[in-house]
Design an enzyme around this catalytic site. Structure first.
Site, PDB file in Angstrom:
ATOM      1  CG  ASP A 326      -0.147  -0.024   2.533  1.00 28.03           C
ATOM      2  OD1 ASP A 326       0.850  -0.772   2.588  1.00 28.03           O
ATOM      3  OD2 ASP A 326      -0.513   0.688   3.478  1.00 28.03           O
ATOM      4  CD  GLU A 327      -1.136   4.703   2.841  1.00 32.60           C
ATOM      5  OE1 GLU A 327      -1.973   5.577   3.054  1.00 32.60           O
ATOM      6  OE2 GLU A 327      -0.516   4.133   3.745  1.00 32.60           O
TER       7      GLU A 327
HETATM    8  C1  ACM Z   1      -3.717   1.333   4.413  1.00 33.22           C
HETATM    9  O1  ACM Z   1      -4.590   1.791   5.177  1.00 33.22           O
HETATM   10  N1  ACM Z   1      -2.694   2.095   4.066  1.00 33.22           N
HETATM   11  C2  ACM Z   1      -3.791  -0.008   3.899  1.00 33.22           C
END
Ligand code: ACM
Length: 511
Positions: A326-327
Site C-alpha cells: 500500500d501507499e
Molecule cells: C492502508 O490503510 N494504508 C492499507
C-alpha cells in the site's frame, strides 16, 4: 434479556429431599438471547438447563480436550464456576462435546440444550470451538432464584455455521508495539465473537516487530522506537510461535504482514543499503505515510526479502503471507509492479499464497492471491477481473481506527467518522463493484497511530468489531441494524465483566 425473571419452581421441600429437581422456568427463551453473531437457526423449547459447579464438561476424543479446558477456564473466569472436565460421557448435568455432525463447512455446529443435558456437536474441532462461544454467551448474567450458585441456559436447539470463511481482524503492532499479553487479550475477545483470522501488521516506517535471525538489526535498531518516541519493542520468533499456538487453540489463524516496498523506513534505518538512495535514514516517530521505498532493482533487496519471508514462513502455519504493497508513493509505478511480481514469486517459493493491499491489483500476481480492498473500488474491480479474490476492509466502514465522531479521544478521520451504526448497516456483498464470487471475506483493520495500550485499543475496537464479526457470519441479506442493536445492548455485561474499555455509544441503550 433486559429483565430476567428467573423463577425457580423448586420448593424448599424438594430442595431438601434433593432427588429429582424440577425444571427451571425462565421468563425468556433461547430465541430472545443476545447472541453475536446471530446463529442461523434457533428453535426454543422454553425451559432451562441449570449450570452450576456440579455440571461436568465431557469431551469425546483427545483432540477436544483443549476445547473442554478452554470452556472450563472461561466459565470459571466469568462466573466463578468450577466445572470438572472428563473424557467419560455423562447423561445428566453435563455439557458434552463431540465432533459428530456432517457438514462441508467445518465451522458448523449444533447445540441441543435440554433441562438436564447440553450436547454440542461440531463438524470439526473448529465447529466445537465456535459452539463453545455460543454456550458462553448463553449463560444468564443472573443467578437462578432458590438454587445454589446456578445460572440458566435456555433450552432448545441451535444449528449454525458462518457465511464467510474469512472473518478477520488486523492489529498494527508497528506504529505502536503491543506486548504478547496485550495481543492475547485481544485474540480472546475476538474468539468470543467467532472471528477466525488475525492479521498482524508487523512492520512499518516506525518499527520492525519480528525477529529475523539473519538480519538482527531489524529489531535491535528498527524495533527500538514507535510513534511519539516511545521505546518500541518486537516479538522474538519464540514469542511469535507462542502467539500462533495461542490463537490456534482458539481456532484463529495468524496472518503475518511485512509491508513493502513502501512503509519500510525502519528496515532501511537498520540496513541502509535497502533503500538504494545512498542515504542513511533516521528512525521515524511521526505519522506521515508514503516517503520510504526499497530499491526495487537491487538483487541484495530480493535476497533480503527471501531471507525475511523464509524465516517467517518457517514459523507461520498460515497458508498466506501478506506483503503489504500500500501507499508506495515514493516508488515509480513500473518499479512497483516489477517489485510486487518479484516478491510474489518469493512468497510462492516459500509455499505461501499472497495477500496484499488493493494496490497489488496493478501487478501480475498469480492466483490464488488476495487483494485487500481498503480504499479503491477501481483496484478491487481490477483485482477481481484478474482472477484475484478480494478481502473487504473498506476504510469508510470498518477501519476500527476511524473516530466514532468529533469527540473521540483516539483515532483518525481521514476516511470518515464511523459511528457504530455505520460499521454495521451496509451490504458487504454489493459494496465493491465486484461479483460476489470474488469475495474472499471481511477484515476489520485497527491501525495504531493513536493507540498504545489495551485501554485505547479496546475503545476503538469495541463495539465496532462485533459488527464485522456478524456481517461476515450471517447469510447475505439477513442482517438488520435494529435487531443487532438490541443484542448489542446486552454485550455490556460481557464488556464490564472482562474490563473491556468499550465506547459506550449514546446511540445504544446499554443494559
Ligand atoms: C492502508 O490503510 N494504508 C492499507
Amino acid at each position: 434479556m433486559k429483565t430476567l425473571y428467573l423463577l425457580s419452581l423448586v420448593s424448599i421441600l424438594s430442595l431438601m429431599s434433593c432427588k429429582q429437581e424440577q425444571p427451571i422456568e425462565i421468563g425468556y427463551s433461547l430465541a430472545d438471547t443476545a447472541l453475536i453473531p446471530k446463529p442461523l437457526e434457533i428453535n426454543p423449547t422454553h425451559k432451562a438447563f441449570g449450570l452450576n459447579s456440579e455440571t461436568t464438561i465431557s469431551y469425546k476424543g483427545a483432540d477436544l480436550k483443549t476445547q473442554a479446558e478452554l470452556l472450563q477456564g472461561a466459565l470459571k473466569d466469568a462466573f466463578g464456576l468450577n466445572l470438572m472436565v472428563t473424557d467419560q460421557k455423562d447423561s445428566s448435568n453435563s455439557i458434552n462435546l463431540a465432533v459428530e455432525i456432517e457438514d462441508t463447512n467445518l465451522e458448523a455446529y449444533r447445540i441441543d440444550i435440554n433441562p438436564s443435558l447440553i450436547e454440542l456437536k461440531g463438524a470439526s474441532v473448529a465447529g466445537v470451538s465456535r459452539g463453545i462461544q455460543t454456550i458462553r454467551q448463553l449463560v444468564s448474567v443472573e443467578l437462578v432464584l432458590g438454587r445454589e450458585n446456578t445460572r440458566a441456559i435456555p433450552t432448545g436447539t441451535i444449528s449454525d455455521k458462518p457465511a464467510m470463511e474469512y472473518r478477520g481482524a488486523m492489529l498494527d503492532v508497528a506504529r505502536h508495539f503491543f506486548s504478547v499479553d496485550e495481543v492475547k487479550r485481544y485474540i480472546d475477545q475476538l474468539a468470543y465473537y467467532k472471528i477466525n483470522k488475525f492479521h498482524m501488521h508487523l512492520t512499518d516506517d516506525q518499527g520492525w516487530r519480528i525477529e529475523i535471525k539473519s538480519w538482527p538489526k531489524l529489531t535491535t535498531v528498527g524495533g527500538s522506537t514507535e510513534v511519539g518516541g516511545e521505546s518500541g519493542g518486537f516479538y522474538t520468533q519464540e514469542e511469535f510461535k507462542d502467539l500462533v499456538a495461542y490463537a490456534a487453540d482458539r481456532h484463529i489463524e495468524i496472518i503475518p504482514e511485512v509491508d513493502m516496498p513502501g512503509h519500510t523506513n525502519a528496515a532501511s534505518v537498520s540496513y541502509p543499503q535497502l533503500n538504494g538512495n545512498g542515504k542513511t535514514p533516521e528512525l521515524y516517530e511521526g505519522m506521515e505515510v508514503g516517503f520510504s521505498t526499497f530499491d526495487t532493482h537491487s538483487e541484495k533487496v530480493y535476497q533480503f526479502i527471501d531471507d525475511v519471508v523464509g524465516e517467517i514462513a518457517a514459523i507461520s502455519p498460515s497458508p498466506y503471507f501478506h506483503l503489504g504493497g500500500d501507499e508506495s508513493h515514493s516508488t515509480k509505478k513500473e518499479d512497483f509492479i516489477y517489485f510486487i511480481n518479484r516478491v510474489s514469486k518469493i512468497v510462492s517459493k516459500h509455499d505461501k499464497k499472497v495477500i496484499g493491499w488493493d494496490e497489488i491489483a496493478h501487478a501480475d500476481v498469480p492466483s490464488p492471491a488476495v487483494a485487500q480492498y481498503w480504499a479503491s473500488n477501481e483496484n478491487a474491480s481490477l483485482a477481481a477481473e484478474k482472477g484475484l479474490k478480494v478481502l473487504l476492509s473498506p476504510a469508510k466502514k470498518i477501519y476500527l481506527d476511524m473516530q466514532y465522531d468529533t469527540q473521540s479521544p483516539y483515532g483518525l478521520h481521514w476516511a470518515a467518522y464511523v459511528p457504530v451504526k455505520d460499521a454495521y448497516d451496509w451490504d458487504p456483498y454489493s459494496y465493491a463493484s465486484i461479483d460476489e464470487s470474488a469475495i474472499f471475506g471481511m477484515e476489520a483493520p485497527l491501525w495504531s497511530e493513536t493507540i498504545f495500550d489495551t485501554q485505547s485499543l479496546e475503545y476503538l475496537a469495541f463495539p465496532r468489531v462485533l459488527a464485522v464479526a456478524e456481517l461476515a457470519w450471517m447469510p447475505k441479506g439477513t442482517t438488520l441494524w435494529d435487531d443487532f442493536k438490541k443484542r448489542l445492548e446486552a454485550q455490556s455485561h460481557y464488556f464490564k465483566r472482562e474490563g473491556i474499555n468499550y465506547y459506550a455509544s449514546p446511540d445504544i441503550n446499554w443494559e
